[in-house]
Each structure stands twice: as C-alpha cells, then as structure tokens.
Design an enzyme around this catalytic site. Structure first.
Site, short mmCIF file in Angstrom:
data_model
loop_
_atom_site.label_atom_id
_atom_site.label_comp_id
_atom_site.label_asym_id
_atom_site.label_seq_id
_atom_site.Cartn_x
_atom_site.Cartn_y
_atom_site.Cartn_z
CE LYS A 2 -60.56 -0.03 -55.92
NZ LYS A 2 -59.41 0.42 -55.12
CB SER B 79 -58.92 -2.59 -52.62
OG SER B 79 -58.69 -1.27 -53.06
CB SER C 104 -55.77 -0.16 -53.42
OG SER C 104 -56.20 -0.81 -52.26
N1 GLN Z 1 -54.67 -2.85 -48.38
C1 GLN Z 1 -54.87 -1.56 -47.82
C2 GLN Z 1 -56.03 -1.58 -46.86
O1 GLN Z 1 -56.59 -2.59 -46.68
C3 GLN Z 1 -55.02 -0.52 -48.87
C4 GLN Z 1 -56.38 -0.32 -49.40
C5 GLN Z 1 -56.45 0.73 -50.44
O2 GLN Z 1 -55.42 1.27 -50.87
N2 GLN Z 1 -57.65 1.07 -50.84
O3 GLN Z 1 -56.36 -0.60 -46.28
#
Ligand code: GLN
Length: 482
Positions: free
Chosen positions: A79, A154, A178
């Site tokens: 990532k 994400s 994420s």
């Molecule tokens: N979807 C979650 C958010 O928007 C999780 C994001 C993440 O785990 N980095 O915060």
C-alpha cells in the site's frame, strides 16, 4: 502454466523443485501489470528494475542452496502509505505526489530480508481515509471481480492487485476496516493482526491508536505467511510489541477439527439488524458451517456496539487532525507556487494538496479538539471506547471468536455516489476490533454471480493463532463443500 494464478506457497515450492525461476515469475507479473493495470488502476508506482534485480539475486540464492527467508521469491505489492527507500510514496495524495522517502519502513525491510520481491506501490484512499479508493488523487481502482464496481478501501489497490493477479501477496493497513472490507469485496483473505504486532515505523500515520499493518492473501495460509515475516517488535516504533502467536504452528490437514468445541459469540444487535439480502443469507450459511462442524454459538448482548461508528470518527478525527499538520509545504510535500507570506503558503499548499475527505476530517478533528468542545465530544468518546473495549474483552473471555459479516453491503458501482455518512456507517462491523486492538480477519464465502461475501472473525488480543486456526477450518470446510 499460468504463473500469476499460483498462491505464494505454490510459487515457493515451484522454485524449490526448479519448475520455474523467480525471474520468470517476476517478469510474468510485470507483464500482467503492463497489460491490465491501465484499466484496473491498482498500482501507483511499479518498481520494475528493482524487482528484476532482486529476482535475479534470489534465483542465485536458490541455485547456491543458500538459506533464505520465508517470502523467498514471492512478488508482493505494498500500500502506498508504507515507505520503501528511494521509491516514490504518495499516500494517494497530491500532497505527496513527488515524495521520495530516504528511509525504509520496518515492513519493507522485513520483506527484503525475507527475500520477497517488491513489485510496487498500490492505490488507496487518500491517506487511508475512505472505503472505496475513490478518494485517491490517482483515481479509483476497479474491482477485478466486476470492473464496474469499487474494490473497497482504503487498501483497495492491494485487494485489486491481488485479485487481478498483479501480485501474489499484498500488504495493507487497517484503521477501521481498510484491509478486511476490500478483502471481502474482492473475494480474498485479509488479516489485521493484534494492534502492535507489526512495526508502524515508516508507515504514514492516520490514527495512531488504531492503525495496524496487515496482509492480503489468496487463502488463509498465504495471508498468515506474510504476517509471520512482518511480525516483530521494533525499536523504531515504541507501540510495536511483536506477537509470537503468529508463529504458532497449525495443521492444515486437520484444520476442520479446530472448529469442534469452538466457542463463538454473535452480538444480538447484529442478528436483529437489517442487512443486504445476499449478505444475510451468506452470514447464515457461515453460522451453519461453524455449527455443523461442532462450534457452539452464543448470542450475546453488546449494546455498546451501537455507538462504534460515531465514537470511531470522533476519536480518529482527533488523531488525524494533528497528524496531518506536518504536511505544510515548508519542510516537504506540496507547496503552492504563489503566496505572499508564510501563512498564505501554508493555507494554499494545504488547500491545493489535500482532497475533500481529508479536509473534512481535519476540520472535524480540529473542531472537536478545541477547548470548548473537547469535553462534550472527544473525552466522552474516549470513555465510550473504553466501554466497547470492556464489552469485547468480557465476551472474548468466554468465547474464542466474534462472528459477523465483514460489511453490511456488497461493492457498489464506481460511479455511484454515496454520502460520507452512508460510507462511514458501512464500517460498523470492522471498527470494533480496531477500537479494542483485537485481531480480526475476513474470509470469503463461495462466489455467487461472480461476487463473494466476506465473513469476519475477531479474537482476543494476541490470540491471533486461535482466529487463524478457526479460519483454516472454516476455509477447509467450504472447500470440501460442507
Ligand atoms: N473506512 C474507514 C474510514 O474511512 C477505515 C479506513 C482505514 O481503515 N484506513 O475511516
């Protein structure tokens, strides 16, 4: 043989049997990326030359029968919020469009030490804020299972790259789901280990007390293999404590026996909830699989879970706002071209460099941390977090696992615009594990109409081995058609 279809373990045994070389496999992946990624948009940066160079070195080690690391010859994507020395790291933001770190994250150091092949850096929501990759400055990735759909986020680029056969393993990060949510949307296994298992040194911070690096694999054992390589305490990250449970041996052949007598909790709230029909029916099937194999299911009251989404956003935004302060255009990152004083330079650089979702969270975070509101929001949310943590600990004292779907929804169409609040609400199943620092993972149910639903298993802190064993048994049972 279609090399990009093989699992990481199959690649390793293929190298050992001299069926193919690491260079051949690496080139096959690079070729696939060249062909498919214009459309899939999983990669932000591809490290072609370094990958081939490393592959040649690892081939030589195989020839010389040298001792090697556990990721020997496996092509991996990372990532783009994880630093690889001298490789551009953007966090999918205009802010870092041209940023080249001069340091190595502990994660990439460990991949290199374990003879893994780093293929490149993959797409994500900007600074990991989002659940679709649609907040990426580089545009969304597509879901390889159906290219009209989002891959989730994400870490959506990680999931898209792996499901699209553009890497054999992938590293992601998980602050509120994420890793697990995109794994679920793309039909993969995604594991977020216990908070503190893996060093965050060199990983761009979103919310310090939630962030955890984890893995994506085509099956449970592949994803668990990558964690074995990444686990460990590091002096550069005081919150990393390591996690020996990730090295516990397991017996894949016997894995179904792991389900016998397993105690599983299901929060009552989840049973009463309105879910997407398909998610609900796959969830019920999952429960049935566990029960058929001898697991005992208990419905538990965990009313504090009602508040997870709001609590998560108050606390994480409170951490995000100060974390984003460093991106000021002065020391590094995007700097506006025209400005008449420092103040204007900061504000213009930030206004130009950050996307909408990041700005929204900085503004909310700054607001709720301000003196007059901190008492009403931030401190209250910290108390609720403790309540949720306590509830999770109590339930996990008597049960080995909490079982739920990974996401209440299926991946939606890329062009569909859902509101931020709708997006936040869909994280209700993944957030609790981050609140409490527990290990949690998503395992795919069999595909129907080309899509799969992810089932989430959450265990007590540092009991990652129990979770992984249960997942192996569950996966085996699905493969056997039981
Ligand atoms: N979807 C979650 C958010 O928007 C999780 C994001 C993440 O785990 N980095 O915060």
């Amino acid at each position: 043989m279609d090399l990009t279809k093989l699992k990481a373990r199959e690649l390793i045994s293929g190298y050992e049997n001299r069926d193919f070389s690491v260079e051949e496999v690496t080139r096959a992946y690079l070729e696939k990326i060249k062909e498919d990624d214009k459309d899939l948009n999983a990669y932000i940066t591809v490290c072609e030359d370094q990958a081939i160079e490393t592959a040649k070195r690892v081939d030589k080690k195989f020839q010389d029968r040298e001792e090697m690391g556990i990721l020997r010859g496996v092509p991996i994507s990372l990532k783009d919020n994880i630093a690889v020395k001298n490789v551009r790291m953007t966090c999918a933001s205009k802010m870092l469009e041209n940023f080249i770190p001069y340091y190595e994250s502990t994660v990439s150091e460990k991949i290199k030490k374990n003879d893994g092949i780093i293929l490149g850096k993959v797409n994500m929501d900007e600074f990991a804020m989002g659940a679709s990759t649609k907040t990426s400055y580089f545009g969304p990735s597509k879901n390889p299972l159906n290219k009209d759909l989002i891959p989730g986020g994400s870490s959506g680029g990680s999931a898209a790259a792996l499901a699209g056969e553009e890497c054999a393993l992938s590293v992601g990060s998980d602050t509120g789901g994420s890793i697990r949510q995109p794994a679920s949307f793309c039909g993969l296994v995604g594991i977020k280990p216990t908070y503190g298992s893996i060093s965050r040194f060199g990983v761009s911070t979103m919310a310090n007390t939630f962030d955890q690096v984890g893995s994506f694999g085509k099956d449970v054992e592949d994803a668990a293999l990558l964690l074995k390589a990444l686990e460990g305490r590091s002096e550069k990250d005081a919150t990393s404590v390591g996690n020996p449970s990730l090295h516990e041996p397991y017996n894949e052949g016997d894995s179904i026996t792991y389900l016998k007598g397993l105690k599983i909790a299901i929060p009552k709230l989840y049973m009463d909830m309105e879910l997407n029909e398909r998610v609900k029916s796959d969830y019920n099937k999952a429960i049935e699989i566990f029960e058929k194999n001898g697991a005992e299911i208990e419905i538990v009251d965990m009313d504090s879970l009602k508040y997870v989404v709001e609590t998560y956003h108050i606390i994480t935004n409170g951490e995000i706002a100060p974390n984003m302060e460093r991106f000021d255009g002065l020391r590094y990152a995007h700097r506006a071209k025209e400005y008449s004083n420092y103040e204007e330079m900061f504000s213009k650089s930030r206004a130009e460099g950050f996307g909408e979702e990041v700005k929204r969270r900085i503004m909310i975070g700054t607001h709720i941390l301000s003196l007059e509101f901190a008492k009403d929001y931030y401190y209250k949310a910290l108390k609720v977090r403790n309540m949720i943590k306590r509830d999770m600990e109590n339930v996990l004292k008597n049960n080995q696992l909490i079982l739920c779907p990974t996401s209440p929804i299926l991946p939606y169409r890329i062009e569909e615009n859902i509101s931020p609040v709708e997006m936040y609400k869909a994280d209700l199943f993944t957030i609790p594990a981050n609140m409490a620092g527990c290990p949690s993972m998503s395992i795919p149910m069999p595909k129907i109409d080309g899509l799969s639903v992810g089932i989430e298993l959450t265990a007590n802190r540092f009991k990652d081995d129990e979770m992984i064993k249960a997942a192996l048994g569950f996966e085996r049972s699905i493969n056997n058609g039981i």
